[in-house]
Design a protein around this motif. Structure first.
Motif, PDB file in Angstrom:
ATOM      1  N   ASP A 453       0.837  -1.198   0.000  1.00  0.00           N
ATOM      2  CA  ASP A 453       0.000   0.000   0.000  1.00  0.00           C
ATOM      3  C   ASP A 453       0.870   1.245   0.000  1.00  0.00           C
ATOM      4  OD1 ASP A 453       1.062  -0.023   2.508  1.00  0.00           O
ATOM      5  OD2 ASP A 453      -0.835  -0.224   3.575  1.00  0.00           O
ATOM      6  N   ASP A 454       0.236   2.411   0.201  1.00  0.00           N
ATOM      7  CA  ASP A 454       0.966   3.666   0.130  1.00  0.00           C
ATOM      8  C   ASP A 454       1.983   3.815   1.255  1.00  0.00           C
ATOM      9  OD1 ASP A 454      -1.157   3.813   1.942  1.00  0.00           O
ATOM     10  OD2 ASP A 454      -1.233   5.995   1.812  1.00  0.00           O
ATOM     11  N   LEU A 490      -0.956   1.565  -7.487  1.00  0.00           N
ATOM     12  CA  LEU A 490      -1.883   2.398  -6.718  1.00  0.00           C
ATOM     13  C   LEU A 490      -2.273   3.685  -7.463  1.00  0.00           C
ATOM     14  CD1 LEU A 490       0.010   2.128  -3.300  1.00  0.00           C
ATOM     15  CD2 LEU A 490      -2.176   1.039  -3.838  1.00  0.00           C
TER      16      LEU A 490
END
Length: 786
Positions: A453-454, A490
């Motif tokens: 994820d980020d 993403l």
């Protein structure tokens, strides 16, 4: 393989011992013995019970012998360190070695110290005894001219060690009937009690009327300095007889305990028990909770973390004042504001009480949450007028940040929480002594948390930047590749912008200038689209340098000036300094030497204020090139010598700016040709030997901090009130007498004296007196400050 070539970031300013604000009582025999042993032995350990004065004795010896150690006397305070694996890193930090290398901290230490003639004071080793023994033995084997002075409740147990038991202070002879009053007053324990008593009760004196009571008090306290100082504070509210009565009662009760415990251990414990009992219920709670901090705390942290479960937030300030008055907390002034610390013995006591209270886990989580929030606030406020203040505050809070990181990684949120905090601290890692440590925290989190994820994507590009600074291109390339994949998955323009930026740095490293410019332009577009001013500024700085290197003057100037305008609109300092450096390089290439000099010197002033060795080095390089263009070859050679010291502190010449090495080589070649080999070598050697503060003053054409003009420069640092107090110190007045003379509190007078010592670079009151005398004679009778 990464080269380990590093030194202290501040050149040769090697007296890193705290100033003595209160007088040092007695210990003449012990000081002489330790100095004698240090002359003959590689390692000396001061042993003894907590509170006996090992640290104070070690610091006094360090001050006395500092001229015997060419490369300095350095204090490593270990009381706040509770992660054994961070011991070597803590020594690196205490020596102010910049972490611009991927080598393990122990390798950095052994390489740095191998040719140094230095004294290392390892203070409070008992809770890390094995680790300190291994570290001391390793460093001593690596450096033949290194000495180690340790303080510990037991010896380290290494082969080269000389252990020196530190006894309590000398006591009045209980078998000699009524010794002369003057003889009694000269005893070390009585002298310490009397001086500390006068600090809280100006009229106090040892007299014929109270002599027996005072003698019994110090004997009852077994001559322990900490016990004597804690007891003397009670004279604010009690008479000497009342103090003795309560000591007698307490110790008779204590005798029912274990006979195996040494009497002086019992005495100190009983005294702290008594100090604890004299606190209000809420003060005790705050004592317990404040003990959870590492290295100190400020009022905001106390109010946020320590309130609740019996303490209202609005009560904390009064409770802090109460604990300061009771000498449980010690008030200290820092550039970022007032802070409070606790003696290690009192902190250990508070932690025992905290553990017994059942609130320990609750408080640890509050502590970690507060410092995670502090890191996030600093990151959010990065690009603006409060930037330098944040840098300073995070540096002061480093021990608490480290504790919070450990708790975050081990706590309910796990590695993800710790990884977020480590990433938020990115600029703390890059602008301080903790770059290597920051990279290890990031790598720990990345290894334990693989959620794509980020959070992970940002940690990867942050780690990539640190690896680039450490010249670890392989690791940087891998992390940036993984970050790019995550960012593309993403669709995160923020992540992709930083990946492009740092990938551009690698391209410049590999002399792919056109590729680098393309990557910097991509980064710039993405950061503008995201509204990220820090990313925009970094991209403009690198784009300006790359375009200048490629010969595209218009683009180089446009990027540099746009970055300056952005920084000035936000009143930002750090990125602005690098923008001035980059623009100055291009202006120099155009031949505008006056403007180039002005830009580089402005950048140097900012970098000096932040202690940013990398920024200092790059700007000094540009100033050396400018000096050659001005045909000032002696100055250029001196600058090249200064750069030897600076680049050694960074770990590699032009770290992260290797494409500029050609300018350096041309500068050196032309200077050598103009001066001749002998004159060139002499000038370079002279520059390399200059203390960094003096060297930077020379570069900026300021009055040097040492030598001619020193007295005037120091004189201008003191305020009128400080000058007045300096004169009273020179007249021999005590802190109490100064306070009475000026109608101020004793604590205020002590604070002024501490400021004077710091400003003048002194460590004792006697140095102030000598300085005042010299200035008075130099000015034909005019006192300082007038």
């Amino acid at each position: 393989m990464t080269a380990v070539t590093t030194t202290t970031s501040r050149g040769q300013r090697t007296n890193r011992l705290p100033a003595e604000v209160t007088s040092f009582i007695g210990r003449r025999h012990e000081v002489a013995e330790v100095k004698k042993l240090l002359a003959a032995s590689r390692a000396v350990t001061l042993t003894g019970v907590g509170g006996v004065g090992k640290t104070r004795l070690g610091l006094r010896v360090g001050q006395d012998v500092r001229r015997s150690f060419r490369d300095g006397v350095w204090l490593v305070e270990l009381a706040a360190l509770h992660q054994p694996g961070m011991l070597a890193e803590s020594v690196v930090e205490a020596l102010e070695i910049r972490g611009h290398t991927a080598a393990p901290p122990m390798d950095v230490l052994t390489h740095y110290l191998h040719d140094k003639q230095a004294l290392l004071i390892l203070d409070n080793c008992e809770h890390l005894l094995h680790e300190c023994a291994v570290l001391a033995d390793t460093l001593l084997r690596a450096s033949r001219d290194l000495r180690i002075l340790a303080t510990s409740r037991q010896a380290l147990g290494i082969a080269s060690e000389q252990a020196v038991p530190v006894p309590p202070l000398s006591l009045p002879d209980g078998h000699t009937p009524r010794p002369a009053l003057d003889t009694l007053k000269q005893g070390d324990a009585v002298r310490l009690f009397a001086e500390r008593a006068r600090a809280v009760l100006p009229t106090f004196a040892v007299t014929e009327d109270n002599r027996e009571v005072i003698a019994r008090i110090v004997r009852r306290l077994d001559g322990l300095p900490l016990g004597i100082e804690l007891a003397a504070v009670r004279l604010r509210a009690l008479s000497a007889q009342q103090l003795l009565d309560r000591l007698d009662d307490r110790f008779r009760l204590l005798n029912a305990g274990s006979r195996a415990e040494l009497p002086r251990h019992q005495t100190l414990r009983a005294l702290i028990d008594w100090s604890y009992a004299l606190c209000s219920h809420k003060e005790r709670l705050l004592w317990e909770r404040a003990s959870a901090f590492a290295g100190g705390l400020d009022l905001e942290a106390a109010e946020t973390i320590c309130s609740g479960r019996g303490i209202a937030r609005h009560d904390v300030v009064d409770l802090v004042i109460g604990l300061v008055d009771k000498s449980v907390l010690i008030r200290e002034d820092h550039p970022c504001g007032v802070r409070y610390r606790m003696l290690d013995t009192l902190r250990a006591y508070g932690r025992e009480r905290l553990a017994a209270s059942g609130h320990q886990d609750w408080l640890r989580e509050r502590h970690a949450r507060y410092y995670r929030d502090l890191a996030a606030r600093a990151r959010a406020d990065l690009f603006g007028p409060r930037q330098v203040r944040w840098f300073t505050r995070l540096h002061v809070e480093h021990a608490n940040l480290r504790t919070a990181l450990e708790e975050s990684f081990d706590g309910p949120g796990g590695a993800r929480t710790g990884l977020t905090m480590a990433t938020d601290l990115l600029y703390h890692w890059t602008t301080s002594y903790y770059l290597a440590e920051g990279r290890r925290w990031l790598e720990r989190g990345l290894a334990a948390d693989d959620v794509p994820d980020d959070v992970r994507a940002c940690a990867l590009w942050a780690g990539g930047w640190l690896a680039i600074i450490q010249a670890d291109k392989a690791a940087a390339t891998t992390m940036l590749h993984d970050s790019r994949r995550a960012g593309e998955r993403l669709h995160d323009q923020h992540v992709l912008g930083y990946v492009a930026l740092f990938s551009g740095m690698i391209a410049m490293w590999e002399e792919r200038t056109a590729d680098a410019i393309t990557l910097y332009e991509q980064a710039l577009a993405r950061h503008r689209a995201c509204g990220d001013p820090a990313g925009t500024a970094l991209s403009l700085i690198r784009l300006s340098l790359a375009c200048s290197y490629a010969g595209d003057t218009a683009s180089a100037v446009a990027a540099g000036e746009e970055c300056l305008a952005l920084c000035e609109s936000r009143r930002e300092s750090w990125h602005r300094a690098y923008a001035m450096m980059a623009l100055g390089v291009e202006v120099w290439r155009q031949g505008d030497l006056r403007r180039a000099t002005d830009l580089e010197q402005q950048a140097l002033v900012v970098n000096r204020s932040l202690g940013d060795s990398l920024g200092i080095g790059v700007t000094l390089e540009a100033l050396a090139w400018i000096a050659v263009s001005q045909c000032r070859h002696l100055r250029a050679a001196r600058l090249l010598g200064i750069l030897q010291t600076v680049w050694a502190s960074v770990g590699a010449p032009l770290s992260g700016y290797g494409h500029l090495a050609g300018y350096h080589d041309a500068c050196e070649q032309e200077t050598r040709k103009a001066l001749g080999e002998a004159a060139f070598a002499t000038a370079v050697r002279r520059g390399a030997r200059m203390p960094l503060d003096e060297a930077l003053a020379y570069v900026l054409q300021e009055e040097p901090p040492t030598g001619r003009g020193e007295g005037i420069e120091r004189l201008t640092r003191l305020t009128r009130r400080e000058s007045e107090i300096a004169r009273l110190v020179a007249r021999g007045l005590t802190n109490k007498e100064i306070a009475a003379s000026l109608v101020i509190s004793q604590r205020t007078a002590e604070g002024h004296i501490e400021h004077i010592l710091t400003k003048l670079g002194f460590s004792s009151r006697s140095q102030i007196a000598v300085w005042v005398g010299e200035r008075t004679r130099a000015d034909d009778g005019t006192a300082p400050g007038e």
